[in-house]
Write an enzyme that holds these catalytic residues in place. Sequence first.
Site, PDB file in Angstrom:
ATOM      1  N   TYR A 101      41.493  38.802  41.497  1.00  0.00           N
ATOM      2  CA  TYR A 101      41.187  39.625  40.334  1.00  0.00           C
ATOM      3  C   TYR A 101      40.585  40.939  40.834  1.00  0.00           C
ATOM      4  CZ  TYR A 101      39.098  41.419  36.104  1.00  0.00           C
ATOM      5  OH  TYR A 101      38.782  42.227  35.045  1.00  0.00           O
ATOM      6  N   GLU A 189      42.620  47.058  35.091  1.00  0.00           N
ATOM      7  CA  GLU A 189      42.548  45.705  35.644  1.00  0.00           C
ATOM      8  C   GLU A 189      43.881  45.277  36.242  1.00  0.00           C
ATOM      9  OE1 GLU A 189      40.676  42.369  33.122  1.00  0.00           O
ATOM     10  OE2 GLU A 189      42.799  41.844  33.190  1.00  0.00           O
TER      11      GLU A 189
END
Length: 379
Positions: A101, A189
């Site tokens: 992530y 993101e």
Amino acid sequence: MKVHEYQAKEIFASHGLPVPKGEVATTVDEAVAIAEKIGGPVMVKAQVHVGGRGKAGGVKYAEDIEAVRKHASAILGMDIKGLTVEKVLITEAMDIDEEYYVGLLMDRASKSPMFIVSAAGGIDIEEVARTTPEKIHTLVIDPRYGAQAFQARRLAYGVSSDPAVVKGMTKALLTLYRIYVESDASLVEINPFIKAKDGSVWAVDAKLNIDDNALYRQPKIEAMRDLSEEDPSEVEAKEAGLSFVKLEGNVGCLVNGAGLAMATMDLVKYFGGQPANFLDIGGSSNPDKVVTAMKIILRDENVKAILFNIFGGITRCDDVAAGLIKAVEMLDVPVPIVARLTGTNEEEAREMLKGTKLHPAATMDEAVQLALELAGEGK
Ligand code: GDP
Ligand code: MN
């Protein structure tokens, strides 16, 4: 404002981030044509403005063209968390070895951009954050200096010792920072940021949220807006120059000024009620705005009473009263309306409201309590 994954990927790729080949399709035939062009296995990915598409069945692996046809037919038209899928991204399927992530967002506590990275990327990142927060690494960036290479490298080393991953992630972090600043983002993101079996790294998913208040200087991104993904009432409100946020309660609030709107909602809560919305009609005195605002509020079936709280400064109370009367006449309002109008021309306004079915109130306390009582929430 949110953009779709395929749009965020276009932006990411234009800044040099490694993004798998792909194109967006609105029909099954288009999806097949794109898959044929890419060649080999592809992913068929629903393009909707919600997270967790994978878990909802909106992200599928297609080994061959037959599978592309099958998955594209199933996903196009699918409902994911209340949104209908109108587009699918057909993208080269990656042979994933590791999922990370990588993200950057506005951290309210430090009032600064903050990197977030984790070796436990993928579809369960929220669960990871909840149950094993130690697997999430964060770093607040001082916006005066921006993200420095050593900071990005240190973060990357925190989640991997693989040189290819560290190198790729360092670059990704610095690039995300640049995109974040240049596009006035509130969130960028990549989840997952992957290492493929061949050792290469890729942005397999992409998210980009833009600060609405900066859209005026982001024309390219604003052109990516997909109104079908947004709450129709909020879109209509924005077009009419109203700030509107739908909430879950039953007291519709129509207020001028964001501060007064928040104070009004606080008071509704203080007296034991629940506001149905935040609505700021702004500073101008235009009766049409009041009519639009009423229409938007009344579309919500939960609304059992409407509370008008107007402080007349630039917005004149008599104008608001005119709008109110016009709205009530036009719309055949099925719920009681409490009106508290104070400030410029309040006497004229009160005079105008006499003999109408509106319930006048002199103070905020009185107005809120009366609205709650009429909504059936009174004590
Ligand atoms: P999200 O569920 O909306 O976050 O959609 P993602 O694009 O992140 O996809 C969800 C999950 O599907 C990822 O975490 C991966 O595990 C898997 N996935 C996505 N793309 C690929 C791919 O190209 N190859 C493989 N093997 N899995 C993928
Ligand atoms: Mn994802």
